[in-house]
Design a protein around this motif. Structure first.
Motif, PDB file in Angstrom:
ATOM      1  N   PHE A  86       0.826  -1.203   0.000  1.00  0.00           N
ATOM      2  CA  PHE A  86       0.000   0.000   0.000  1.00  0.00           C
ATOM      3  C   PHE A  86       0.866   1.261   0.000  1.00  0.00           C
ATOM      4  O   PHE A  86       0.617   2.206  -0.760  1.00  0.00           O
ATOM      5  CB  PHE A  86      -0.925  -0.010   1.220  1.00  0.00           C
ATOM      6  N   ALA A  87       1.901   1.277   0.851  1.00  0.00           N
ATOM      7  CA  ALA A  87       2.779   2.445   0.942  1.00  0.00           C
ATOM      8  C   ALA A  87       3.546   2.661  -0.358  1.00  0.00           C
ATOM      9  O   ALA A  87       3.730   3.802  -0.810  1.00  0.00           O
ATOM     10  CB  ALA A  87       3.748   2.274   2.110  1.00  0.00           C
ATOM     11  N   LEU A  88       3.988   1.571  -0.974  1.00  0.00           N
ATOM     12  CA  LEU A  88       4.695   1.692  -2.254  1.00  0.00           C
ATOM     13  C   LEU A  88       3.753   2.216  -3.338  1.00  0.00           C
ATOM     14  O   LEU A  88       4.157   3.025  -4.183  1.00  0.00           O
ATOM     15  CB  LEU A  88       5.273   0.335  -2.654  1.00  0.00           C
ATOM     16  N   GLY A  89       2.504   1.732  -3.318  1.00  0.00           N
ATOM     17  CA  GLY A  89       1.516   2.236  -4.269  1.00  0.00           C
ATOM     18  C   GLY A  89       1.238   3.711  -4.058  1.00  0.00           C
ATOM     19  O   GLY A  89       1.097   4.481  -5.019  1.00  0.00           O
ATOM     20  N   GLN A  90       1.174   4.131  -2.781  1.00  0.00           N
ATOM     21  CA  GLN A  90       0.993   5.549  -2.474  1.00  0.00           C
ATOM     22  C   GLN A  90       2.123   6.389  -3.062  1.00  0.00           C
ATOM     23  O   GLN A  90       1.899   7.459  -3.642  1.00  0.00           O
ATOM     24  CB  GLN A  90       0.952   5.756  -0.959  1.00  0.00           C
ATOM     25  N   ALA A  91       3.357   5.900  -2.877  1.00  0.00           N
ATOM     26  CA  ALA A  91       4.523   6.647  -3.365  1.00  0.00           C
ATOM     27  C   ALA A  91       4.481   6.803  -4.878  1.00  0.00           C
ATOM     28  O   ALA A  91       4.756   7.883  -5.416  1.00  0.00           O
ATOM     29  CB  ALA A  91       5.807   5.935  -2.935  1.00  0.00           C
TER      30      ALA A  91
ATOM     31  N   GLN B 297     -10.436   0.093   1.150  1.00  0.00           N
ATOM     32  CA  GLN B 297     -11.585  -0.765   0.857  1.00  0.00           C
ATOM     33  C   GLN B 297     -11.799  -0.877  -0.653  1.00  0.00           C
ATOM     34  O   GLN B 297     -12.177  -1.941  -1.153  1.00  0.00           O
ATOM     35  CB  GLN B 297     -12.850  -0.221   1.531  1.00  0.00           C
ATOM     36  N   PHE B 298     -11.559   0.214  -1.356  1.00  0.00           N
ATOM     37  CA  PHE B 298     -11.683   0.188  -2.815  1.00  0.00           C
ATOM     38  C   PHE B 298     -10.665  -0.775  -3.421  1.00  0.00           C
ATOM     39  O   PHE B 298     -10.980  -1.535  -4.342  1.00  0.00           O
ATOM     40  CB  PHE B 298     -11.487   1.598  -3.379  1.00  0.00           C
ATOM     41  N   ILE B 299      -9.435  -0.767  -2.888  1.00  0.00           N
ATOM     42  CA  ILE B 299      -8.391  -1.678  -3.378  1.00  0.00           C
ATOM     43  C   ILE B 299      -8.795  -3.123  -3.102  1.00  0.00           C
ATOM     44  O   ILE B 299      -8.667  -3.997  -3.971  1.00  0.00           O
ATOM     45  CB  ILE B 299      -7.042  -1.352  -2.711  1.00  0.00           C
ATOM     46  N   LYS B 300      -9.287  -3.391  -1.895  1.00  0.00           N
ATOM     47  CA  LYS B 300      -9.690  -4.755  -1.545  1.00  0.00           C
ATOM     48  C   LYS B 300     -10.824  -5.247  -2.440  1.00  0.00           C
ATOM     49  O   LYS B 300     -10.815  -6.405  -2.899  1.00  0.00           O
ATOM     50  CB  LYS B 300     -10.134  -4.813  -0.081  1.00  0.00           C
ATOM     51  N   LYS B 301     -11.795  -4.383  -2.699  1.00  0.00           N
ATOM     52  CA  LYS B 301     -12.925  -4.785  -3.555  1.00  0.00           C
ATOM     53  C   LYS B 301     -12.474  -4.972  -5.005  1.00  0.00           C
ATOM     54  O   LYS B 301     -12.998  -5.850  -5.708  1.00  0.00           O
ATOM     55  CB  LYS B 301     -14.040  -3.751  -3.455  1.00  0.00           C
ATOM     56  N   ALA B 302     -11.510  -4.162  -5.436  1.00  0.00           N
ATOM     57  CA  ALA B 302     -10.952  -4.364  -6.774  1.00  0.00           C
ATOM     58  C   ALA B 302     -10.231  -5.705  -6.847  1.00  0.00           C
ATOM     59  O   ALA B 302     -10.319  -6.424  -7.860  1.00  0.00           O
ATOM     60  CB  ALA B 302      -9.993  -3.224  -7.120  1.00  0.00           C
TER      61      ALA B 302
ATOM     62  N   PRO C  92       2.218  -2.988  -6.506  1.00  0.00           N
ATOM     63  CA  PRO C  92       2.169  -1.572  -6.114  1.00  0.00           C
ATOM     64  C   PRO C  92       1.766  -0.642  -7.263  1.00  0.00           C
ATOM     65  O   PRO C  92       1.061   0.356  -7.036  1.00  0.00           O
ATOM     66  CB  PRO C  92       3.598  -1.289  -5.643  1.00  0.00           C
ATOM     67  N   ALA C  93       2.191  -0.949  -8.499  1.00  0.00           N
ATOM     68  CA  ALA C  93       1.783  -0.124  -9.644  1.00  0.00           C
ATOM     69  C   ALA C  93       0.275  -0.207  -9.855  1.00  0.00           C
ATOM     70  O   ALA C  93      -0.383   0.792 -10.175  1.00  0.00           O
ATOM     71  CB  ALA C  93       2.530  -0.565 -10.903  1.00  0.00           C
ATOM     72  N   TYR C  94      -0.270  -1.401  -9.672  1.00  0.00           N
ATOM     73  CA  TYR C  94      -1.730  -1.603  -9.755  1.00  0.00           C
ATOM     74  C   TYR C  94      -2.440  -0.806  -8.662  1.00  0.00           C
ATOM     75  O   TYR C  94      -3.470  -0.153  -8.909  1.00  0.00           O
ATOM     76  CB  TYR C  94      -2.006  -3.101  -9.648  1.00  0.00           C
ATOM     77  N   ILE C  95      -1.885  -0.814  -7.430  1.00  0.00           N
ATOM     78  CA  ILE C  95      -2.461  -0.031  -6.336  1.00  0.00           C
ATOM     79  C   ILE C  95      -2.387   1.458  -6.647  1.00  0.00           C
ATOM     80  O   ILE C  95      -3.328   2.216  -6.373  1.00  0.00           O
ATOM     81  CB  ILE C  95      -1.735  -0.351  -5.009  1.00  0.00           C
ATOM     82  N   ALA C  96      -1.265   1.887  -7.247  1.00  0.00           N
ATOM     83  CA  ALA C  96      -1.116   3.301  -7.604  1.00  0.00           C
ATOM     84  C   ALA C  96      -2.197   3.733  -8.580  1.00  0.00           C
ATOM     85  O   ALA C  96      -2.760   4.840  -8.459  1.00  0.00           O
ATOM     86  CB  ALA C  96       0.269   3.542  -8.203  1.00  0.00           C
TER      87      ALA C  96
END
Length: 565
Positions: free
Chosen positions: A58-63, A104-109, A89-93
């Motif tokens: 999550f933190a890497l995606g934030q960055a 929650q949006f990430i988890k549902k995705a 992390p790129a997907y989370i970004a």
């Protein structure tokens, strides 16, 4: 009137034609959808999972989303990250750009990707078998399997990897029957581009994707050899074109994997990371030390093979309540070997494309058997659990065919095979739903603190207190910086020293300009290492916050936030 063999075949053909009707397939897909989402919703956990890796993701995606690059942000300084591959992390970004700071949006995705993977599994297995019943049952079982569902709401890379692997395998089967030498069929090239993109990308989602890529390359070699031999024998144009088709596909897959890997390796080397990813874990010996001798490897391979045959694989299929540390009984071996035989029969009962599934499942299991047994758990083969279900059902169907055909001389066994598959499926489904009970109960709890006071919740409360009362620039040292980061509203911290003498603790804190220390009993390291330093140098530590209290009877100790002076 006595029914003839011909009549039986006609009846069987009618059953098969019924299941292949488009409307029936739609109904089956709707049933899979209902079963999946009802079970996923019941298991969906809104709380932050405490494994730690998810928070780093999550933190890497934030960055990445904030334009900082692929850097660590949990510690005091932003440094290039070199441990986790950047795919998830790129997907989370990307998701952060849609819904910023929304876990929650990430988890549902992730749950949606997992669902898409199961739907792709249906079409993949249908293409492999020419049937819809066994694929349908395998998808139903995958939709209720507790480990599969649990990782679907943990903010981990497993759902994305499963989706990517299903896309790759499905497109591989489509491209197998296409003709890349026919330049007029542009649709083939669209599919090829998508296929090669996922081949290039999947290695950055999970490192174990190497097993998928190698199995794909090996399968293409087998296909090329098959048509190459046929071309040499018959000198026909079709075999020649097929040979060069598979040679071209092999080359493109190899380049799609190799070029991005070289680019990433160059980046890693540029930021000071050398050596193979996860090499230290791979060479780590159980109980300490490194793998060096033949006996070390023989012991690891033997232990991991046993654990998977008698434990992990049967438990993934049956939920056997097996535990890694329990003694292995004769019944464990009987069940494990029986499952292995059925899986192999399931492979034997497929068309030539069985080689692709054999190589994929086999390569994945080979990696897990060679890997350190501390990392040899069901987490690392989540993506192939659906194939265990499929091969098990397919093997059971083939076994009853052999019994009825060879022993009882029954010509048409398809109806009996179908009945057996359905019966097995509807016996296993309640078992898997029952295994979800703990996860379902936990999903109803709104926050970890609702569980009541414990060392675990004291740590969370201390992190929240620090987030509310200490400045963003505070230099805090604690046992789990990633969990502190999540619960302190993204305050930075770093790891305390462990297993060193009090003098070394004080020297470490002085050298790193420490301002605050969290002394917790959730993990033993803090009280084992920091507490003796506090007792030896009480003038250097000031208590500014406490969560919990001493309870010698319960062996419960408070969590302290200390100012280091």
């Amino acid at each position: 009137m006595k029914q003839t063999v011909s009549d039986k075949k006609t009846f069987t053909q009618r059953i098969e034609q019924f299941f292949h009707k488009p409307l029936v397939e739609i109904v089956l897909l709707v049933l899979i959808t209902i079963v999946y989402w009802s079970n996923y919703s019941a298991n969906f956990n809104r709380k932050v999972d405490m494994n730690g890796d998810n928070i780093y993701y999550f933190a890497l995606g934030q960055a990445l989303a904030d334009g900082k690059g692929y850097v660590n942000t949990i510690g005091f300084t932003e440094t290039p990250h070199t441990h986790f591959p950047p795919g998830y992390p790129a997907y989370i970004a990307l998701l952060q750009k849609i819904a910023p700071d929304n876990q929650q949006f990430i988890k549902k995705a992730d749950g949606t990707l997992l669902f898409a993977a199961i739907i792709l599994l249906f079409f993949l297995l249908k293409k492999l078998t020419g049937s819809v019943l066994i694929p349908f049952c395998a998808c139903l079982l995958s939709s209720v399997q507790v480990d599969v569902l649990r990782f679907g709401s943990m903010m981990m890379s497993e759902p994305l990897y499963m989706f990517c692997s299903m896309v790759i395998l499905y497109l591989a089967l489509i491209l197998q029957n296409s003709d890349l030498l026919d330049y007029h069929k542009w649709q083939n090239y669209v599919l090829l581009v998508v296929f090669l993109f996922f081949v290039a990308y999947v290695q950055f989602v999970r490192t174990i994707a190497l097993a998928l890529v190698l199995s794909l390359l090996l399968w293409l070699v087998v296909c090329a050899i098959k048509y190459g031999i046929k071309w040499l024998k018959q000198h026909d144009t079709v075999s020649k074109r097929r040979f060069f088709h598979f040679c071209l596909l092999f080359s493109l897959v190899l380049l799609s994997w190799y070029i991005p890997k070289q680019v990433w390796d160059a980046r890693q080397e540029a930021v000071g990371k050398t050596g193979v990813a996860y090499q230290s874990q791979f060479m780590q010996k159980s109980g300490g030390g490194t793998m060096q001798t033949y006996d070390d490897w023989a012991e690891r391979i033997g232990n991991n093979t046993r654990r998977h045959i008698v434990g992990y694989v049967p438990q993934a299929i049956f939920r056997t309540n097996w535990f890694p540390d329990q003694p292995t009984s004769i019944s464990n071996w009987i069940v494990g070997i029986s499952v292995l035989v059925l899986l192999l029969l399931g492979l034997f009962n497929m068309r030539q494309s069985a080689w692709l599934i054999l190589f994929y499942v086999g390569a994945t299991m080979a990696v897990l058997i060679l890997y350190a047994q501390e990392y040899s758990t069901e987490r690392y083969f989540i993506a192939i659990i659906p194939f265990f279900f499929f091969l098990f059902l397919n093997g059971a169907a083939y076994l009853i065919h052999l019994v009825l055909h060879k022993l009882f001389k029954i010509e048409s066994t398809r109806v009996w095979q179908s009945l057996l598959v359905v019966v097995i499926t509807f016996i296993l489904i309640p078992t898997h739903v029952e295994a979800q009970e703990s996860n379902r109960r936990m999903s109803q709890i709104k926050s970890w603190k609702s569980l009541g006071q414990s060392a675990f919740t004291d740590y969370i409360s201390s992190a929240q207190w620090c987030g509310a009362n200490l400045p963003d620039t505070a230099r805090i040292y604690c046992r789990k910086p990633e969990i502190f980061y999540m619960y302190s509203n993204y305050h930075h911290s770093e790891m305390i020293p462990v297993n060193v003498e009090p003098d070394a603790v004080i020297a470490f804190f002085e050298q790193h300009r420490t301002q605050y220390v969290i002394l917790d009993s959730w993990f033993p390291h803090a009280y084992r290492t920091i507490y003796p330093a506090v007792m030896a140098y009480p003038q250097r530590f000031e208590l500014i916050h406490q969560e919990g209290k001493f309870d010698e009877r319960q062996r419960s100790y408070p969590t302290f936030v200390l100012r280091f002076r």
